[in-house]
Write a protein that holds these residues in place. Structure first.
Motif, PDB file in Angstrom:
ATOM      1  N   ILE A  10      -3.979  -3.480 -12.896  1.00 47.70           N
ATOM      2  CA  ILE A  10      -4.849  -4.202 -13.828  1.00 47.70           C
ATOM      3  C   ILE A  10      -4.501  -3.816 -15.266  1.00 47.70           C
ATOM      4  CG2 ILE A  10      -7.237  -4.417 -14.651  1.00 47.70           C
ATOM      5  CD1 ILE A  10      -8.054  -4.188 -11.634  1.00 47.70           C
ATOM      6  N   LEU A  11      -4.316  -2.519 -15.511  1.00 43.88           N
ATOM      7  CA  LEU A  11      -3.924  -2.065 -16.850  1.00 43.88           C
ATOM      8  C   LEU A  11      -2.581  -2.670 -17.253  1.00 43.88           C
ATOM      9  CD1 LEU A  11      -4.919   1.709 -16.841  1.00 43.88           C
ATOM     10  CD2 LEU A  11      -5.848  -0.079 -18.313  1.00 43.88           C
ATOM     11  N   LEU A  12      -1.641  -2.710 -16.325  1.00 43.60           N
ATOM     12  CA  LEU A  12      -0.330  -3.290 -16.619  1.00 43.60           C
ATOM     13  C   LEU A  12      -0.451  -4.777 -16.949  1.00 43.60           C
ATOM     14  CD1 LEU A  12       2.721  -2.921 -16.795  1.00 43.60           C
ATOM     15  CD2 LEU A  12       2.827  -3.327 -14.327  1.00 43.60           C
ATOM     16  N   GLY A  18      -1.484  -8.283 -23.835  1.00 43.10           N
ATOM     17  CA  GLY A  18      -1.400  -7.787 -25.212  1.00 43.10           C
ATOM     18  C   GLY A  18      -0.043  -8.055 -25.820  1.00 43.10           C
ATOM     19  N   PHE A  19       1.015  -7.840 -25.046  1.00 45.60           N
ATOM     20  CA  PHE A  19       2.375  -8.124 -25.517  1.00 45.60           C
ATOM     21  C   PHE A  19       2.523  -9.611 -25.845  1.00 45.60           C
ATOM     22  CE2 PHE A  19       6.702  -9.536 -24.476  1.00 45.60           C
ATOM     23  CZ  PHE A  19       7.418  -8.830 -25.428  1.00 45.60           C
ATOM     24  N   ALA A  20       2.021 -10.459 -24.959  1.00 48.68           N
ATOM     25  CA  ALA A  20       2.113 -11.905 -25.178  1.00 48.68           C
ATOM     26  C   ALA A  20       1.352 -12.320 -26.437  1.00 48.68           C
ATOM     27  CB  ALA A  20       1.575 -12.659 -23.962  1.00 48.68           C
ATOM     28  N   LEU A  21       0.176 -11.762 -26.635  1.00 50.32           N
ATOM     29  CA  LEU A  21      -0.603 -12.072 -27.841  1.00 50.32           C
ATOM     30  C   LEU A  21       0.138 -11.631 -29.098  1.00 50.32           C
ATOM     31  CD1 LEU A  21      -4.211 -11.088 -26.744  1.00 50.32           C
ATOM     32  CD2 LEU A  21      -3.456 -13.351 -27.472  1.00 50.32           C
ATOM     33  N   LEU A  22       0.657 -10.417 -29.076  1.00 56.03           N
ATOM     34  CA  LEU A  22       1.338  -9.872 -30.248  1.00 56.03           C
ATOM     35  C   LEU A  22       2.593 -10.656 -30.581  1.00 56.03           C
ATOM     36  CD1 LEU A  22       1.614  -7.707 -32.426  1.00 56.03           C
ATOM     37  CD2 LEU A  22       2.603  -6.197 -30.701  1.00 56.03           C
ATOM     38  N   LEU A  23       3.468 -10.831 -29.609  1.00 52.44           N
ATOM     39  CA  LEU A  23       4.723 -11.535 -29.877  1.00 52.44           C
ATOM     40  C   LEU A  23       4.505 -13.032 -30.063  1.00 52.44           C
ATOM     41  CD1 LEU A  23       7.734 -11.092 -30.235  1.00 52.44           C
ATOM     42  CD2 LEU A  23       8.011 -11.522 -27.793  1.00 52.44           C
ATOM     43  N   GLY A  24       3.669 -13.621 -29.236  1.00 58.42           N
ATOM     44  CA  GLY A  24       3.392 -15.053 -29.371  1.00 58.42           C
ATOM     45  C   GLY A  24       2.705 -15.378 -30.687  1.00 58.42           C
ATOM     46  N   GLY A  25       1.751 -14.525 -31.079  1.00 60.19           N
ATOM     47  CA  GLY A  25       1.081 -14.727 -32.366  1.00 60.19           C
ATOM     48  C   GLY A  25       2.046 -14.610 -33.532  1.00 60.19           C
ATOM     49  N   ALA A  26       2.972 -13.665 -33.437  1.00 62.41           N
ATOM     50  CA  ALA A  26       3.957 -13.478 -34.501  1.00 62.41           C
ATOM     51  C   ALA A  26       4.898 -14.679 -34.592  1.00 62.41           C
ATOM     52  CB  ALA A  26       4.746 -12.199 -34.269  1.00 62.41           C
ATOM     53  N   ILE A  27       5.364 -15.158 -33.465  1.00 66.73           N
ATOM     54  CA  ILE A  27       6.277 -16.305 -33.469  1.00 66.73           C
ATOM     55  C   ILE A  27       5.563 -17.549 -33.982  1.00 66.73           C
ATOM     56  CG2 ILE A  27       7.581 -17.875 -31.982  1.00 66.73           C
ATOM     57  CD1 ILE A  27       8.298 -15.352 -30.308  1.00 66.73           C
ATOM     58  N   ALA A  28       4.336 -17.768 -33.527  1.00 64.04           N
ATOM     59  CA  ALA A  28       3.562 -18.920 -34.000  1.00 64.04           C
ATOM     60  C   ALA A  28       3.357 -18.846 -35.510  1.00 64.04           C
ATOM     61  CB  ALA A  28       2.225 -18.989 -33.277  1.00 64.04           C
ATOM     62  N   THR A  51      -4.216  -0.041 -23.712  1.00 62.46           N
ATOM     63  CA  THR A  51      -3.773  -0.086 -22.315  1.00 62.46           C
ATOM     64  C   THR A  51      -2.540   0.793 -22.100  1.00 62.46           C
ATOM     65  OG1 THR A  51      -2.482  -2.108 -22.686  1.00 62.46           O
ATOM     66  CG2 THR A  51      -4.742  -2.358 -21.852  1.00 62.46           C
ATOM     67  N   GLY A  52      -1.714   0.933 -23.127  1.00 59.66           N
ATOM     68  CA  GLY A  52      -0.562   1.830 -23.018  1.00 59.66           C
ATOM     69  C   GLY A  52      -1.003   3.270 -22.832  1.00 59.66           C
ATOM     70  N   ILE A  53      -2.041   3.657 -23.550  1.00 61.14           N
ATOM     71  CA  ILE A  53      -2.592   5.009 -23.370  1.00 61.14           C
ATOM     72  C   ILE A  53      -3.136   5.155 -21.950  1.00 61.14           C
ATOM     73  CG2 ILE A  53      -4.454   6.565 -24.077  1.00 61.14           C
ATOM     74  CD1 ILE A  53      -3.986   5.467 -26.974  1.00 61.14           C
ATOM     75  N   SER A  56      -0.407   5.618 -19.429  1.00 63.79           N
ATOM     76  CA  SER A  56       0.310   6.893 -19.480  1.00 63.79           C
ATOM     77  C   SER A  56      -0.386   7.982 -18.659  1.00 63.79           C
ATOM     78  CB  SER A  56       0.453   7.363 -20.932  1.00 63.79           C
ATOM     79  OG  SER A  56      -0.802   7.722 -21.471  1.00 63.79           O
ATOM     80  N   ALA A  57      -1.590   7.706 -18.177  1.00 62.96           N
ATOM     81  CA  ALA A  57      -2.290   8.667 -17.324  1.00 62.96           C
ATOM     82  C   ALA A  57      -1.524   8.825 -16.013  1.00 62.96           C
ATOM     83  CB  ALA A  57      -3.707   8.172 -17.052  1.00 62.96           C
ATOM     84  N   PRO A  58      -1.558   9.997 -15.446  1.00 67.96           N
ATOM     85  CA  PRO A  58      -0.818  10.228 -14.192  1.00 67.96           C
ATOM     86  C   PRO A  58      -1.489   9.528 -13.006  1.00 67.96           C
ATOM     87  CG  PRO A  58      -2.038  12.194 -14.810  1.00 67.96           C
ATOM     88  CD  PRO A  58      -2.216  11.203 -15.923  1.00 67.96           C
ATOM     89  N   LEU A  59      -1.127   8.268 -12.791  1.00 62.97           N
ATOM     90  CA  LEU A  59      -1.752   7.465 -11.735  1.00 62.97           C
ATOM     91  C   LEU A  59      -0.798   7.119 -10.595  1.00 62.97           C
ATOM     92  CD1 LEU A  59      -3.636   4.849 -13.979  1.00 62.97           C
ATOM     93  CD2 LEU A  59      -4.587   6.882 -12.900  1.00 62.97           C
TER      94      LEU A  59
END
Length: 116
Positions: A10-12, A18-28, A51-53, A56-59
Motif C-alpha cells: 500500500i505504501l509503495l 506521489g511520483f505521478a503527481l510530482l512528475l505529471g504536474g511538472a510536465i503539465a 511514504t518514502g520514510i 524505509s522501515a524494516p518491513l
C-alpha cells in the motif's frame, strides 16, 4: 500475504501516486509555458517524502535495501521537497530551478529501480 507485506505494498502504491503527481504536474506545468509550482507538484513531493520514510522501515523480513540507498533517496526527496515548497508561491520559477526539480525526480526514480 501477511499484514506487514500488505502495508508495504500500500505504501509503495501511494509512493508511485506521489511520483505521478510530482512528475505529471511538472510536465503539465512546463507545457503551459508558464513555469511555476502547481498543487500536484507540491502534494506529490509531500507524498513521496512521507511514504518514502514509511517504506524505509524494516518491513521485509531481512531483505531491506542498503542503508546507502535509503540515505541517497532521502536526501533526494528532501531536496525536491524543499525546492518545491519554498518556490510554491512564486508567480514564475526560474527555468533551471524547475528543470532541476524534474531531473532530481527522475534521478530519485532511477535510484529506486536500478540500485540493487
Amino acid at each position: 500475504m501477511g499484514r506487514v507485506e500488505a502495508l508495504r505494498l500500500i505504501l509503495l502504491y501511494v509512493h508511485l501516486i506521489g511520483f505521478a503527481l510530482l512528475l505529471g504536474g511538472a510536465i503539465a506545468q512546463y507545457l503551459t509555458g508558464k513555469i511555476r509550482i502547481n498543487a500536484a507538484m507540491l502534494w506529490g513531493s509531500v507524498i513521496q517524502l512521507l511514504t518514502g520514510i514509511g517504506l524505509s522501515a524494516p518491513l521485509r523480513d531481512g531483505d531491506e535495501p542498503a542503508p546507502a540507498k535509503l540515505v541517497t533517496k532521502l536526501v533526494l526527496a528532501l531536496l525536491i521537497f524543499v525546492m518545491v515548497f519554498f518556490s510554491r508561491k512564486r508567480a514564475e520559477v526560474n527555468r533551471g530551478h524547475f528543470l532541476a526539480i524534474v531531473g532530481l525526480t527522475l534521478v530519485n526514480a532511477a535510484v529506486a529501480v536500478f540500485w540493487r
